[in-house]
Scaffold this active site. Structure first.
Site, PDB file in Angstrom:
ATOM      1  CG  ASP A   8       4.048   2.006   2.111  1.00 55.76           C
ATOM      2  OD1 ASP A   8       5.231   1.622   2.181  1.00 55.76           O
ATOM      3  OD2 ASP A   8       3.068   1.313   2.457  1.00 55.76           O
ATOM      4  CE  LYS A   9       4.752   8.622  -5.711  1.00 56.74           C
ATOM      5  NZ  LYS A   9       5.026   8.269  -7.104  1.00 56.74           N
TER       6      LYS A   9
END
Ligand code: URA
Length: 246
Positions: free
Chosen positions: A104-105
């Site tokens: 994920d970011k």
């Protein structure tokens, strides 16, 4: 035989346009003679190609370990956010690199980058059941039976049945979590299923390959030949660590 610009692009010396300029500028030699024509055909194994005197070593593929920082997306291109590929120097931009799976970011830690589709698939294929170890900082009260609940196969809010996983409390608000799956927001959703919100997440290992602690967030380095095999070892190295029951 292959075009000189293809060889140079593949080995990470730049985009086709940049390589044309590089050659025109007299920076490239083939067997010791300056070659200004980037379309010239060369034998990547027999011809000695160099850029500013540095030998170009032809390897079919590139394998990198990145300590992914927060704030970048695991993609080759994105309209809104910086990407993990964009973190790499210019010389890698023409080499067809892509991230092996996704973080994920806001997740940090071990991310592999390659242009070898077969190798990447061997690591991410769900059937492989490769251990991936994460360190999570969580908000909420960690249940006493968190280990048993992860081990018995959590059922997520949307009904998804997870494979048995392992969780061990390592601090007041910390868990080490080992999963063998890589579905969307896997760890965050598993934590949510036991009433916890993940506030920080770092991946430490894939199979037996552990993030090099010398790499600062955003740093990367090539994998050694021996390291390229380690993600295929399904067991994580922390099992051997003292006091670590995972
Ligand atoms: N699980 C998540 O929830 N996020 C990640 O980035 C990786 C695993």
């Amino acid at each position: 035989m292959m075009r000189l610009d293809k060889l140079l692009g593949h080995t990470g010396w730049g985009t086709r346009k940049e390589l044309k300029e590089l050659c025109k500028g007299g920076h490239v030699t083939v067997n010791g003679t300056v070659c200004r024509d980037s379309s010239r055909k060369v034998d990547p194994f027999a011809d000695a190609v160099a850029v500013d005197g540095e030998a170009v070593v032809y390897e079919e593929h590139i394998y990198l370990m990145l300590n992914k920082p927060a704030g970048v997306v695991s993609a080759t291109e994105d309209n809104l956010s910086p990407t993990v590929i964009g973190l790499l120097p210019q010389k890698y931009q023409g080499a067809g690199l892509f991230p092996v799976g996704r973080l994920d970011k806001d997740t940090t830690g071990l991310l592999l980058i390659t242009n070898d589709g077969v190798w990447a698939h061997g690591i991410t294929a769900p059937k492989k059941h490769t251990d991936k170890v994460y360190e999570a900082v969580v908000a909420g009260t960690i249940p006493d039976d968190v280990g048993e609940r992860f081990a018995s196969g959590l059922v997520l809010a949307d009904g998804l049945h997870c494979l048995p996983a392992r969780a061990e409390q390592t601090g007041e608000d910390r868990l080490t979590i080992v999963v063998q799956e890589g579905k969307f927001h896997q760890v965050k959703r598993m934590c949510a299923a036991v009433g916890l919100r993940v506030t920080k997440l770092q991946r430490r290992s894939i199979g037996a390959l552990v993030l090099d602690e010398a790499l600062q967030p955003g740093d990367f380095r090539p994998l050694t030949e021996a390291e390229r095999e380690l993600p295929f070892s399904s067991k994580n190295p922390f099992q051997q660590e003292k006091n670590m029951v995972l």
